[in-house]
Design a protein around this motif. Structure first.
Motif, PDB file in Angstrom:
ATOM      1  N   LYS A 461     -39.240 -17.657  45.753  1.00 43.22           N
ATOM      2  CA  LYS A 461     -39.953 -18.330  44.752  1.00 43.22           C
ATOM      3  C   LYS A 461     -40.660 -17.520  43.648  1.00 43.22           C
ATOM      4  O   LYS A 461     -41.017 -17.868  42.677  1.00 43.22           O
ATOM      5  N   ASP A 462     -40.947 -15.993  44.058  1.00 44.29           N
ATOM      6  CA  ASP A 462     -41.689 -15.263  43.312  1.00 44.29           C
ATOM      7  C   ASP A 462     -40.932 -15.005  42.256  1.00 44.29           C
ATOM      8  O   ASP A 462     -41.168 -14.677  41.094  1.00 44.29           O
ATOM      9  N   LEU A 463     -39.444 -14.879  42.265  1.00 43.47           N
ATOM     10  CA  LEU A 463     -38.735 -14.156  41.326  1.00 43.47           C
ATOM     11  C   LEU A 463     -38.509 -15.303  40.358  1.00 43.47           C
ATOM     12  O   LEU A 463     -38.385 -15.170  39.224  1.00 43.47           O
ATOM     13  N   LEU A 486     -31.922  -8.170  41.082  1.00 40.81           N
ATOM     14  CA  LEU A 486     -32.731  -8.499  42.039  1.00 40.81           C
ATOM     15  C   LEU A 486     -32.304  -9.820  42.762  1.00 40.81           C
ATOM     16  O   LEU A 486     -32.502 -10.009  44.047  1.00 40.81           O
ATOM     17  N   LYS A 487     -32.141 -10.944  42.031  1.00 47.15           N
ATOM     18  CA  LYS A 487     -31.856 -11.956  42.527  1.00 47.15           C
ATOM     19  C   LYS A 487     -30.641 -12.004  43.759  1.00 47.15           C
ATOM     20  O   LYS A 487     -30.403 -12.730  44.696  1.00 47.15           O
ATOM     21  N   THR A 488     -29.674 -11.239  43.313  1.00 47.72           N
ATOM     22  CA  THR A 488     -28.479 -11.019  44.044  1.00 47.72           C
ATOM     23  C   THR A 488     -28.815 -10.242  45.338  1.00 47.72           C
ATOM     24  O   THR A 488     -28.297 -10.573  46.500  1.00 47.72           O
ATOM     25  N   LYS A 489     -29.573  -9.200  45.154  1.00 46.08           N
ATOM     26  CA  LYS A 489     -30.252  -8.435  46.310  1.00 46.08           C
ATOM     27  C   LYS A 489     -30.818  -9.494  47.256  1.00 46.08           C
ATOM     28  O   LYS A 489     -30.814  -9.162  48.465  1.00 46.08           O
ATOM     29  N   VAL A 490     -31.813 -10.259  46.795  1.00 46.18           N
ATOM     30  CA  VAL A 490     -32.664 -10.973  47.795  1.00 46.18           C
ATOM     31  C   VAL A 490     -32.242 -12.367  48.387  1.00 46.18           C
ATOM     32  O   VAL A 490     -32.920 -13.030  48.948  1.00 46.18           O
TER      33      VAL A 490
END
Length: 553
Positions: A461-463, A486-490
């Motif tokens: 959500k924060d991303l 970052l999206k891929t990682k989290v």
């Protein structure tokens, strides 16, 4: 409609006489004027509205909207709701003793209460009720509190039988059950028992008319079993009758001690209530467990224990409801439950956290700011504050469910798997000892793999918020590669989360399954091993030097 107009006109005529006698009372004039407006408006609606209107429903809707502008606790009960009102105050009703909820348009038995006709008949948690006395329940909704269509059909006179057509997991054809209705008593103390050789536990969940008697009985039985220390749990307790809060407080404080004072507009009703009876115990160490759903009468008991330094409070800050309601009889067998006063506990503080009398322009209400809170002192001189609920002496962090655990629960998958497990396993160990093996947990993971549930983690959500802000402020092109990485990682994986949060999900499964075998007692006992507040209380009891130090100035 003529009758309504006549009654309204009579009230206005009476108002006119009062107005004549008190010409300077502008408030009375405004009341009479608005009653006249309301009566004429209702008359015009009845005469000219394109469709037929239901007078009872229209008036009830208007009354509810009016009272909603005051506070959540001032409520109107129409004649057909009086039985629900009696159940709320007495904890008794005539029925079968099962909690029914609507899930995916199916009427499912969510809980069965111990010793009730539902349990004796062989009804099970997870059963889908298809028909009641031949009435097909398809497309009928139930709010889950026994007040919807299903709940009303199940209620009836004592000794009368109700025939249920039920679909049970694992059985191809529906089964028929005959249940004989009886008085169902919703207990205020659904569980009590010994946690260890010397620590007793009482779970107090309500304050209906028998609450004090139930607590006394539980206390005396536990004392007979060797209890030397007591944990009183008022978490998730919404409160109830004021006199029950007084009587329960009286169990642990001396006779004639002040318990609570009420103060309101009608000064003749203002009163200080004291402990009327000899106490059961003045010396036994006590821990009271609270959370932010402990309200009203639960806060009085918690606050009294704290103000007299009689025990230590452990948990989270309570709800902050320092308001008293009084029931007033109205015409045609209707009732008004109205907020008439605020209550003040022995230190002199009122714990009311929300100011309903001064609403914001948008209609919302705010909490009492810290700058306006006043310091008070307990009997031993410890500093406590008003205006924000009761703050425990030992504050613990409120459990926050992970997104996957919340999704599995809300989608009903934890419940559904417990139904399946109950079908496949005729018996299990006692609730306190029951544990799923790693192999059994993997069976659940495999079972859930093709089920529909999803969730968004807080990081995701924060991303999303960060990406939206970056686009708005024209920075997106510069950081889109980093955002994508970052999206891929989290990005969450259900399989990975099932492993990462295994302990939390497994504990939820064990509690739910234990509840299907041992009902409310099973739910409670299965939670002991993973309850952080209970652990904090037991740790405190192991260190009595710390316990005594908390109670000193």
């Amino acid at each position: 409609m003529k009758r309504f107009t006549l009654l309204a006109s009579s009230a206005i005529v009476a108002g006119g006489i009062g107005l004549f006698s008190f010409k300077t009372d502008d408030r009375f004039f405004e009341i009479a004027r608005n009653l006249d407006i309301y009566a004429t408006l209702f008359k015009e609606l009845n005469l000219y509205y394109v469709d037929e209107i239901n007078p009872n429903r229209m008036v009830k809707t208007s009354i509810d909207a009016m009272l909603k502008a005051l506070d959540p606790y001032t409520n109107f009960f129409a004649e057909d709701e009086i039985e629900d009102y009696r159940t709320m105050t007495t904890g008794r009703y005539n029925g079968i003793g099962a909690l029914i909820g609507n899930r995916q348009d199916r009427n499912i038995v969510l809980m069965i209460y111990e010793g009730t006709p539902a349990e004796k008949s062989g009804l099970r948690i997870g059963d889908e009720i298809l028909k009641i006395d031949g009435v097909d329940l398809k497309n009928r909704k139930d709010r889950g509190d026994g007040s919807g269509d299903t709940g009303k059909l199940l209620k009836g006179q004592n000794g009368t039988a109700v025939k249920l057509t039920v679909r049970r997991f694992g059985q191809k054809d529906p089964i028929e059950l005959s249940v004989t209705r009886d008085v169902v008593k919703m207990t205020n103390v659904p569980y009590y028992g010994m946690i260890s050789d010397e620590v007793g536990y009482i779970d107090l969940k309500d304050f209906t008319a028998t609450a004090a008697r139930e607590v006394r009985t539980a206390y005396q039985e536990l004392k007979g079993k060797g209890m030397k220390k007591l944990i009183l749990d008022v978490r998730e307790n919404p409160g109830g009758l004021l006199n029950m809060a007084i009587d329960i407080s009286n169990i642990f404080i001396p006779k004639d001690s002040e318990v609570v004072t009420t103060k309101g507009k009608v000064t003749e009703w203002n009163k200080t209530y004291t402990a009327l009876n000899p106490p059961l115990d003045l010396d036994m160490p006590i821990v009271v467990l609270t959370n932010n759903h402990s309200a009203s009468a639960a806060e009085i008991v918690s606050g009294v224990i704290q103000d007299y330094d009689r025990g230590v409070l452990v948990g989270q800050r309570t709800f902050g409801k320092g308001l008293v309601q009084t029931t007033r009889e109205l015409s045609f067998n209707t009732k008004l439950k109205i907020t008439t006063a605020k209550y003040y506990i022995p230190s002199g503080r009122c714990i009311q956290a929300i100011d309903y009398s001064h609403r914001n322009p948008d209609g919302s209400v705010g909490k009492v700011p810290d700058s306006l809170k006043t310091a008070f002192k307990t009997k031993a001189g410890r500093v406590v504050y008003d205006g924000g609920g009761v703050l425990p002496d030992v504050v613990t962090e409120a459990p926050t469910p992970t997104p996957i655990a919340l999704s599995l629960t809300n989608k009903g998958l934890i419940f559904d798997y417990a139904v399946k497990y109950r079908h496949e396993h005729p018996t299990i160990k006692p609730a306190r000892e029951f544990r799923l093996t790693d192999a059994e947990y993997q069976e659940f993971v495999k079972w859930a793999s093709d089920k529909e549930y999803d969730y968004t983690t807080q990081v995701e959500k924060d991303l999303g918020t960060l990406e939206a802000s970056a686009k708005k402020e024209k920075y997106f092109d510069q950081i889109q590669d980093q955002l994508k990485a970052l999206k891929t990682k989290v990005s969450h994986s259900k399989d990975a989360d099932m492993l990462t949060f295994k302990n939390e999900i497994k504990a939820l499964l064990e509690q739910e399954i234990a509840g299907h075998y041992y009902l409310q007692r099973g739910l409670k006992e299965a939670s002991f091993a993973t309850d952080p507040d209970l652990k904090a209380a037991l740790d405190l009891f192991k260190d009595m030097t710390r316990y005594q130090a908390i109670l000193k100035k």
